[in-house]
Design an enzyme around this catalytic site. Structure first.
Site, mmCIF file in Angstrom:
data_model
loop_
_atom_site.group_PDB
_atom_site.id
_atom_site.type_symbol
_atom_site.label_atom_id
_atom_site.label_comp_id
_atom_site.label_asym_id
_atom_site.label_seq_id
_atom_site.Cartn_x
_atom_site.Cartn_y
_atom_site.Cartn_z
ATOM 1 N N ASP A 123 -2.466 -18.525 0.303
ATOM 2 C CA ASP A 123 -3.409 -19.046 -0.334
ATOM 3 C C ASP A 123 -4.233 -20.253 0.660
ATOM 4 O O ASP A 123 -5.472 -20.577 0.593
ATOM 5 C CB ASP A 123 -3.058 -19.577 -1.502
ATOM 6 C CG ASP A 123 -1.629 -20.453 -1.474
ATOM 7 O OD1 ASP A 123 -1.043 -20.043 -0.523
ATOM 8 O OD2 ASP A 123 -1.251 -20.811 -2.724
ATOM 9 N N LYS A 146 3.462 -15.082 1.876
ATOM 10 C CA LYS A 146 3.732 -15.742 0.525
ATOM 11 C C LYS A 146 5.244 -15.825 0.271
ATOM 12 O O LYS A 146 5.939 -15.515 -0.446
ATOM 13 C CB LYS A 146 3.114 -15.064 -0.613
ATOM 14 C CG LYS A 146 2.969 -15.715 -1.838
ATOM 15 C CD LYS A 146 2.022 -16.816 -1.854
ATOM 16 C CE LYS A 146 2.066 -17.386 -3.224
ATOM 17 N NZ LYS A 146 1.146 -18.688 -3.322
ATOM 18 N N ASP A 152 -6.088 -7.162 4.267
ATOM 19 C CA ASP A 152 -7.410 -6.658 3.643
ATOM 20 C C ASP A 152 -8.379 -7.439 3.035
ATOM 21 O O ASP A 152 -9.644 -7.703 3.288
ATOM 22 C CB ASP A 152 -7.131 -5.696 2.685
ATOM 23 C CG ASP A 152 -8.192 -5.106 1.947
ATOM 24 O OD1 ASP A 152 -9.170 -4.513 2.728
ATOM 25 O OD2 ASP A 152 -8.230 -4.675 0.616
ATOM 26 N N ASP A 176 -12.337 -9.522 4.550
ATOM 27 C CA ASP A 176 -13.356 -9.357 3.816
ATOM 28 C C ASP A 176 -13.810 -10.730 3.687
ATOM 29 O O ASP A 176 -15.131 -11.241 3.808
ATOM 30 C CB ASP A 176 -13.124 -8.672 2.578
ATOM 31 C CG ASP A 176 -13.747 -7.150 2.623
ATOM 32 O OD1 ASP A 176 -13.502 -6.790 3.567
ATOM 33 O OD2 ASP A 176 -14.458 -6.797 1.832
ATOM 34 N N TYR A 195 0.962 -1.310 -0.055
ATOM 35 C CA TYR A 195 0.002 0.127 0.135
ATOM 36 C C TYR A 195 0.901 1.391 -0.085
ATOM 37 O O TYR A 195 0.442 2.408 -0.327
ATOM 38 C CB TYR A 195 -0.940 -0.053 1.360
ATOM 39 C CG TYR A 195 -2.151 -0.646 1.026
ATOM 40 C CD1 TYR A 195 -2.294 -2.039 0.763
ATOM 41 C CD2 TYR A 195 -3.436 -0.088 1.540
ATOM 42 C CE1 TYR A 195 -3.370 -2.623 0.803
ATOM 43 C CE2 TYR A 195 -4.647 -0.675 1.183
ATOM 44 C CZ TYR A 195 -4.645 -2.124 0.921
ATOM 45 O OH TYR A 195 -5.536 -2.694 0.921
HETATM 46 C C1 IPM Z 1 -10.370 -1.263 4.295
HETATM 47 C C2 IPM Z 1 -10.503 -0.460 2.976
HETATM 48 C C3 IPM Z 1 -9.319 0.303 2.569
HETATM 49 C C4 IPM Z 1 -8.138 -0.841 2.802
HETATM 50 C C5 IPM Z 1 -9.307 1.191 1.274
HETATM 51 C C6 IPM Z 1 -10.564 1.983 1.386
HETATM 52 C C7 IPM Z 1 -8.324 1.832 1.405
HETATM 53 O O1 IPM Z 1 -10.620 -1.402 1.959
HETATM 54 O O2 IPM Z 1 -10.232 -0.457 5.305
HETATM 55 O O3 IPM Z 1 -10.234 -2.313 4.556
HETATM 56 O O4 IPM Z 1 -7.751 -1.247 1.736
HETATM 57 O O5 IPM Z 1 -7.329 -0.500 3.689
HETATM 58 MN MN MN Z 2 -10.887 -3.633 3.051
#
Ligand code: IPM
Ligand code: MN
Ligand code: NAD
Length: 358
Positions: free
Chosen positions: A225, A192, A249, A253, A146
């Site tokens: 993975d 990884k 990240d 999710d 990032y």
């Molecule tokens: C999160 C989001 C952010 C990230 C983005 C919006 C910069 O996806 O907080 O998980 O990737 O960290």
């Molecule tokens: Mn995110």
């Protein structure tokens, strides 16, 4: 005896899309907790992300950053959305959030994922596999791909740099091991290392910190993975998961599949003087403006904020009230209900008042 209540200053950054809707409910719950437990929170609101671009031509306006640096804690709703997808890359709403994390020194992003029996019944995965999941993702937040340089896009190619220093890995590893000591005594480090130089360094440093400073904590290493597969198939095997910025990240999710919605996952980003608290989810353009988003991720982020202020009883009251709402409703559509964002926030706030009366 001094009867002046303790007062905390909070910078509220509602942001874009559903951000303002869920932030309003988090604020309502914070007010209810402060009222019930006898402290005060003074809030000030500031634009960030797309709202910052619209107000000041910058996704992190100077005045917003200054207010955050001065506050006892920062709460952020969400940033981004289709209205700003066409702006220059370095002016995107998301860049404002990344700069804020960096400026606050918030290198340790804690993303807990817990699945109660009530949630397991609604999970898109088999209830008997996910019930009892209780894991903590410790995501490195201010380094890795990032932030690594060089980073460029030309007409014919583009590249990013995944870079980690020994110091960056040491400090996030220590955060993960400390949490494991307070929890189940186990750390899984995800990388990884079979392909990436930055991951090979990551693995060596985590192993050394573990062996030298935390011999009492069990450490395993997984490739990302493989880890993704285990998150879905056997989530209860995890206690603390420590990983880099991009892998964390994606895995967080993915872990939202366990309770079945991103609308339940909170986060705290720590490391500097001031913590940043935000739901894991984004601005959900598909739900924005409809009073339909689940505010519980934001409300649980507010509970983490209260913990960071040392208001543990208030944080517990918020979590107990959320647990009751998760078990008995009202529920927004992502949990199979028909309630609105404000219905759910109101139920949590009312629950706090009741809990603290009894
Ligand atoms: C999160 C989001 C952010 C990230 C983005 C919006 C910069 O996806 O907080 O998980 O990737 O960290
Ligand atoms: Mn995110
Ligand atoms: P998203 O997290 O906004 O939405 C993903 C899915 O989850 C959507 O179907 C959405 O409806 C659902 N969802 C999210 N939050 C919910 C909630 N509280 N209740 C119920 N359902 C919810 O991710 P996206 O659609 O990929 O991104 C939209 C925008 O948000 C993008 O601009 C992205 O960059 C931004 N984003 C910001 C943050 C942040 O501010 N921390 C995090 C992630 C994405």
């Amino acid at each position: 005896m001094d009867s002046t209540p303790t007062t905390y200053t909070l910078a509220l950054l509602p942001g874009d899309g559903i951000g303002p809707e869920v932030t309003a409910e988090a604020e309502r719950v914070l007010d209810a907790a402060a009222e019930a437990l006898g402290f005060e929170i003074t809030t000030s609101e500031h634009p960030v992300g797309g709202a910052g671009i619209d107000a000041a031509g910058d996704p992190l306006p100077r005045a917003t950053l200054d207010a955050c640096l001065d506050a006892d804690a920062v709460f952020l709703g969400a940033v981004g959305g289709p209205d700003w997808d066409a702006v220059a890359p370095d002016l995107r709403p998301e860049r404002g959030l990344l700069r804020l994390r960096a400026r606050l020194g918030a290198f340790a992003n804690l993303r807990p994922v817990a699945v109660s029996d009530a949630l397991a019944e609604r999970s898109p995965l088999r209830p008997e596999r996910v019930a009892g999941t209780d894991l903590l993702i410790v995501r490195e937040l201010t380094g890795g791909i990032y932030f690594g340089l060089p980073r460029e896009r030309t007409a014919t190619e583009a590249y990013d740099t995944m870079r980690y220093t020994v110091l960056e890995v040491e400090r996030i590893a220590r955060v993960a091991f400390e949490w494991a000591r307070k929890r189940g005594g186990r750390v899984t480090s995800v990388d990884k290392a079979n392909v990436l130089a930055s991951s090979a360094l990551w693995r060596d440093v985590v192993a050394r910190v573990g062996a030298d400073e935390f011999p009492d904590v069990a450490l395993e290493h997984l490739y990302v993975d493989h880890a993704a597969m285990e998150v879905v198939c056997d989530p209860r095997r995890f206690d603390v998961v420590v990983t880099g910025n991009l892998f964390g990240d994606v895995l967080s999710d993915l872990a939202a599949t366990l309770p079945g919605t991103l609308g339940l996952l909170p986060s705290a980003s720590l490391g500097g003087r001031t913590g940043l608290f935000e739901p894991v989810h984004g601005s959900a353009p598909d739900l924005a403006g409809r009073d339909a988003a689940n505010p519980l991720a934001a409300i649980l982020s507010a509970a983490m904020l209260l913990d960071s202020l040392g208001e543990a009883d208030a944080a517990t009251a918020v979590r107990q009230s959320v647990d009751a709402v998760v078990a008995d409703g009202p529920h927004t559509a992502d949990l199979g209900g028909t309630a609105s964002t404000t219905d759910v926030g109101g139920a949590v706030a009312d629950g706090i008042a009741l809990l603290t009366l009894t």
